[in-house]
Design an enzyme around this catalytic site. Sequence first.
Site, PDB file in Angstrom:
ATOM      1  N   GLU A 287       0.699  -1.207  -0.040  1.00 13.45           N
ATOM      2  CA  GLU A 287      -0.224  -0.046  -0.059  1.00 13.45           C
ATOM      3  C   GLU A 287       0.869   1.197  -0.141  1.00 13.45           C
ATOM      4  O   GLU A 287       0.348   2.441  -0.364  1.00 13.45           O
ATOM      5  CB  GLU A 287      -0.935  -0.150   1.068  1.00 13.45           C
ATOM      6  CG  GLU A 287      -2.186   0.572   1.057  1.00 13.45           C
ATOM      7  CD  GLU A 287      -3.051   0.238   2.032  1.00 13.45           C
ATOM      8  OE1 GLU A 287      -4.238  -0.475   1.686  1.00 13.45           O
ATOM      9  OE2 GLU A 287      -3.080   0.504   3.273  1.00 13.45           O
ATOM     10  N   HIS A 308       7.206 -26.657  -1.197  1.00 16.81           N
ATOM     11  CA  HIS A 308       6.417 -27.700  -1.829  1.00 16.81           C
ATOM     12  C   HIS A 308       5.301 -27.319  -2.655  1.00 16.81           C
ATOM     13  O   HIS A 308       4.506 -28.115  -3.181  1.00 16.81           O
ATOM     14  CB  HIS A 308       5.856 -28.809  -0.770  1.00 16.81           C
ATOM     15  CG  HIS A 308       7.268 -29.457  -0.097  1.00 16.81           C
ATOM     16  ND1 HIS A 308       7.691 -30.958  -0.475  1.00 16.81           N
ATOM     17  CD2 HIS A 308       7.759 -29.212   0.890  1.00 16.81           C
ATOM     18  CE1 HIS A 308       8.611 -30.941   0.181  1.00 16.81           C
ATOM     19  NE2 HIS A 308       8.835 -30.205   0.985  1.00 16.81           N
ATOM     20  N   LYS A 422     -14.111   0.552  -3.702  1.00 21.30           N
ATOM     21  CA  LYS A 422     -15.064   1.118  -2.964  1.00 21.30           C
ATOM     22  C   LYS A 422     -16.229   1.735  -3.732  1.00 21.30           C
ATOM     23  O   LYS A 422     -17.203   1.611  -3.856  1.00 21.30           O
ATOM     24  CB  LYS A 422     -14.555   1.996  -2.083  1.00 21.30           C
ATOM     25  CG  LYS A 422     -13.636   1.456  -0.797  1.00 21.30           C
ATOM     26  CD  LYS A 422     -13.318   2.553   0.074  1.00 21.30           C
ATOM     27  CE  LYS A 422     -11.952   1.715   1.001  1.00 21.30           C
ATOM     28  NZ  LYS A 422     -11.666   3.097   1.935  1.00 21.30           N
TER      29      LYS A 422
HETATM   30  O1  PA5 Z   1      -3.069   1.610   6.023  1.00 18.49           O
HETATM   31  C1  PA5 Z   1      -4.188   2.002   5.731  1.00 18.49           C
HETATM   32  O2  PA5 Z   1      -4.645   3.618   5.720  1.00 18.49           O
HETATM   33  C2  PA5 Z   1      -5.521   1.296   5.389  1.00 18.49           C
HETATM   34  O3  PA5 Z   1      -5.155  -0.090   5.261  1.00 18.49           O
HETATM   35  C3  PA5 Z   1      -6.335   1.380   6.534  1.00 18.49           C
HETATM   36  O4  PA5 Z   1      -5.942   0.843   7.685  1.00 18.49           O
HETATM   37  C4  PA5 Z   1      -7.705   0.480   6.145  1.00 18.49           C
HETATM   38  O5  PA5 Z   1      -8.289   0.659   5.144  1.00 18.49           O
HETATM   39  C5  PA5 Z   1      -8.764   0.651   7.191  1.00 18.49           C
HETATM   40  O6  PA5 Z   1      -9.043   1.955   7.575  1.00 18.49           O
HETATM   41  P1  PA5 Z   1      -9.880   2.495   8.576  1.00 18.49           P
HETATM   42  O7  PA5 Z   1      -9.174   2.157  10.098  1.00 18.49           O
HETATM   43  O8  PA5 Z   1     -10.217   3.875   8.474  1.00 18.49           O
HETATM   44  O9  PA5 Z   1     -11.216   1.797   8.597  1.00 18.49           O
END
Ligand code: PA5
Length: 445
Positions: A287, A308, A422
């Site tokens: 990310e 494996h 989303k």
């Molecule tokens: O690293 C990030 O920002 C994302 O992975 C969020 O943690 C994830 O989308 C969850 O978001 P939130 O804590 O706002 O529900």
Amino acid sequence: MINIDLKGCGQFVSKPEFDSFVEKALSAKKVLDEGTGAGNDFIGWNHLPSSVDKQQIDECLAVVDSWLEKEVDLVVAIGIGGSYLGAKATIEALSHSFSAYFHGGYRGPRVVFAGENLSEDYMSELMDLVEVSNVACVVISKSGTTTEPAVAFRLIKSYIEKKYGKKEAGERIVAVTDKARGALKSLANQEGYKTFVIEDNVGGRFSVLSPVGLLPIALAGFDIEMLIRGAQDAERELMKDSSDNVAVKYAAMRNALYASGKKIELFASFNPKMQYVGEWLKQLFGESEGKQHKGIFPASVIFTTDLHSMGQYIQDGERIMFETVISVARTYRNVVIESDDQNLDGLNFLAGKHLEHCNKMAQTGTRLAHIDGGVPNIEIGIEILDEYNLGWLFYFFEKVCGISGYMLGVNPFDQPGVEAYKKNMFALLDKPGYEDQSKEIKKRI
Ligand code: PA5
């Protein structure tokens, strides 16, 4: 404390090349530490360990105590992505491999996770467990608006209110969220839940050392003070502007390998308890770095089992990957292989040897085989799997990720790409406000 061994990259990256990447890593580190880079409003994690004080730890422990008093035996921790993976990784790494199958007297709460998927079977089966348990819930969402955890929370909240009544529910639900914004914060205010704050400048995937990770980890019975102490030592050590800094070295090498065409980083461990540390790493790096059509693709494997399955590809498929092995030096338990009079399985050559010795030989053999097959190898070593070393490791990888992102030329602290699915999902679910997108997307299916 961790060690880093880069010898397995020697034949792939020359010394002068590596040195030039060390210089780049030191410049990127300066940008990060001085807060002059893109996304600099999200670098609170860089000094997070040293900012955690006794009062914050005690607040988490107070929740643990009050739920122990109620003999809560199941905590449903609700969250997704960065609001779940750090806690899950730590709990899996530190728990007995078969803790789920042990029964007996009250042993404190077991922490299970929800809101990290939308599977109906998963949720329904979780409710089977909830119904036979003395349950409490930690709901974690920084934005307070993420669909998956919000849906799971609606279901769990309703169950807890029906079973225990509204007042008691207020004592069995804790929210970890933004200090002012989001639907979860408003709901928590209205219902009077105890809340913990996720600071504005700490992004989800960098939040394991905040209450996001600390509270569920403490509820599972692990020592959050030691976790933070490990991270604090890492913070101090990795602040050094030196080419000996292990975060600088690792960031330099992974970027040098990427520049040479190795586009995939395969995180590997020879300890199955590390599976979710691999998942946490995939989120952290995926990310943070995967932007503008750039970035090292993070994958993870557990050996020897995946030798494996994935082993063939790693040894012999496209030469596009390097391997980062997280190696744990010591075990807690001993299993010695016995001699057998008949030796029908031909294994007497192992008699008297520890199983972990075999595991280590598998590790060394794999490393050499993969290097011979064209897969550079980085080894990151910790002494033992405990809270202190995990705290060190988490901070180390966060630091490397911040440095690496800047070396790649991306903002490591945003995640604009996550929005695309989303929008489509909301359009397909006819969310108010998505009417035009709904019409468009439905033409495509
Ligand atoms: O690293 C990030 O920002 C994302 O992975 C969020 O943690 C994830 O989308 C969850 O978001 P939130 O804590 O706002 O529900």
